[in-house]
Design an enzyme around this catalytic site. Structure first.
Site, PDB file in Angstrom:
ATOM      1  N   GLN A  17     -54.059  -0.175  61.053  1.00  0.00           N
ATOM      2  CA  GLN A  17     -53.857  -0.530  59.644  1.00  0.00           C
ATOM      3  C   GLN A  17     -54.388   0.536  58.695  1.00  0.00           C
ATOM      4  O   GLN A  17     -53.941   0.631  57.550  1.00  0.00           O
ATOM      5  CB  GLN A  17     -54.514  -1.876  59.331  1.00  0.00           C
ATOM      6  CG  GLN A  17     -53.795  -3.071  59.910  1.00  0.00           C
ATOM      7  CD  GLN A  17     -52.403  -3.274  59.324  1.00  0.00           C
ATOM      8  OE1 GLN A  17     -52.092  -2.821  58.220  1.00  0.00           O
ATOM      9  NE2 GLN A  17     -51.549  -3.968  60.062  1.00  0.00           N
TER      10      GLN A  17
ATOM     11  N   ASN B  43     -56.532  -6.095  59.794  1.00  0.00           N
ATOM     12  CA  ASN B  43     -55.123  -6.264  59.455  1.00  0.00           C
ATOM     13  C   ASN B  43     -54.847  -7.509  58.628  1.00  0.00           C
ATOM     14  O   ASN B  43     -53.788  -7.607  58.000  1.00  0.00           O
ATOM     15  CB  ASN B  43     -54.285  -6.325  60.734  1.00  0.00           C
ATOM     16  CG  ASN B  43     -54.766  -7.397  61.689  1.00  0.00           C
ATOM     17  OD1 ASN B  43     -55.894  -7.336  62.178  1.00  0.00           O
ATOM     18  ND2 ASN B  43     -53.929  -8.380  61.975  1.00  0.00           N
TER      19      ASN B  43
ATOM     20  N   CYS C  52     -48.219 -11.116  64.975  1.00  0.00           N
ATOM     21  CA  CYS C  52     -48.208 -11.434  66.398  1.00  0.00           C
ATOM     22  C   CYS C  52     -48.653 -12.862  66.664  1.00  0.00           C
ATOM     23  O   CYS C  52     -48.508 -13.364  67.770  1.00  0.00           O
ATOM     24  CB  CYS C  52     -49.120 -10.465  67.152  1.00  0.00           C
ATOM     25  SG  CYS C  52     -48.626  -8.734  66.971  1.00  0.00           S
TER      26      CYS C  52
END
Length: 393
Positions: A185, A157, A335
């Protein structure tokens, strides 16, 4: 606004909006036996069939979850618990450190609370796990009989590197080991075929492919043994209890169906935009360092991700300076945003920690245009100069 953070989340596809809007006006629990419940169940099962067709799976493979993080937790913890229960010797888990935190953090939890140990699979300078590396890891420290599972993401990602999934599956299955892949992804950007891949479990989520936030799925082979995380109503073949979100499931299926229908054309278009961005960054900021595989083919890297390190700049400073000009990107995984530490992905690839702090990820999607790339390239040199000046002051 110039939005270059599609790998974090991407706009809803019009097909998903239409499918969800239709369901918002209806009522019915898909587990109820009355007419409204049966109508909701029909939507769920037709969506399951459409999603399965789009990703090369059978409808019975699909377990709906509340998103990608839940699906990753269900796969990693569930496979581990089931394997250890069948054979207490199986406490080793094999994984690379480039995984998303939705996999890394459950692994750490299993180490701290469930007696697991993680053998970290080395990656090369491009962020790729090689089949020989996996074979070597399986063979040491108690051999295959001590391994509970293997988990390796399909595509990274942050830097966009694509893993040799079929080769890794072949190695794992040669030793009778289950293997999971986080394909979040890859969905909508690469051709995915769950059945052909041979994977035992695969994670996908809607909002990276033009669907709503809060719905995902674990694709689980019928032969795979897995202990549930949640207990309750026994939905989703007793693997994931909880009332099904019919509108979100309808939007999920519509978005993925559209993304897969458009994947060939869209991947080529995004790759061209990505290459325009990469070449432009290298021209305007010559010392910028491209991360990931230098091979720009779809078998090597995702079409929509360009990740750079800018020596002498803090990634967060660059991000905020660009944001002030209406250009939105990321320092890596959303995140992990706001945490002042170098990317764990870059560190695993052998990047110097100081350089790893200087990174930005530009990710493209369905609504991206050449004008977006042009806007970035016009703003970037002055932003980099300002960030470097601030770092020296």
């Amino acid at each position: 606004m110039t939005y270059l953070d599609h790998a974090a989340t991407t706009p809803l596809h019009p097909d998903a909006v239409a499918a969800m809007t239709e369901q918002f006006a209806r009522v019915g629990n898909a587990n109820s036996l009355h007419g409204s419940g049966r109508a909701a169940r029909r939507v769920v099962e037709e969506s399951r069939e459409a999603l399965a067709e789009a990703v090369g799976a059978r409808p019975s493979h699909i377990v709906f979850t509340g998103g990608g993080t839940e699906a990753d937790n269900l796969a990693v913890k569930g496979l581990y618990w089931a394997r250890r229960a069948a054979d207490p010797r199986r406490t080793r888990i094999l994984a690379p450190k480039i995984e998303h935190h939705a996999v890394l953090d459950p692994l750490q939890w299993l180490v701290e609370h469930e007696g697991a140990s993680v053998d970290w699979l080395p990656v090369d300078e491009n962020g790729r796990v090689h089949a020989a590396t996996l074979h070597e890891a399986i063979s040491r420290d108690g051999g295959p009989e001590s391994v509970a599972l293997v988990t390796v993401m399909w595509a990274n990602n942050e830097v966009g590197t694509v893993q040799p999934v079929h080769d890794l599956v072949a190695v794992a299955h040669a030793h009778d080991l289950p293997i999971h892949s986080d394909a979040i992804q890859a969905l909508g950007h690469l051709p995915l075929d769950f059945s052909a891949s041979g994977l035992d479990a695969m994670t996908i989520t809607a909002h990276k492919a033009g669907g709503p936030i809060g719905i995902g799925a674990l694709l689980l082979d019928r032969k795979a043994e897995l202990t549930p995380l949640l207990h309750g109503g026994g939905q989703e073949r007793d693997v994931r209890s909880g009332t099904l979100d019919t509108p979100a499931i309808a939007g999920f299926a519509a978005a993925v169906t559209a993304a897969v229908r458009e994947v060939e054309h869209e991947s080529q278009r995004l790759a061209e935009l990505r290459d325009l961005l990469i070449d432009g960054v290298r021209q305007t900021v010559p010392d910028a360092v491209l991360s990931g595989d230098p091979d720009r083919g779809l078998e090597a890297r995702l079409p929509g991700i360009a990740h750079f390190c800018f020596p002498g700049c803090e990634g967060d400073s660059l991000l905020l300076l660009l944001d002030a000009q209406g250009i939105e990107c990321s320092t890596g995984s959303a995140c992990s945003a706001g945490i002042a530490q170098p990317s764990h992905v870059l560190l695993a690839m052998g990047v110097d920690p100081e350089l790893a702090r200087c990174s930005l990820r530009f990710s493209l999607g369905r609504t991206s245009t050449a004008e977006d790339v042009k806007t970035l390239l016009e703003a970037l040199p002055a932003v980099v100069d300002r960030a470097r000046s601030a770092g020296l002051s």
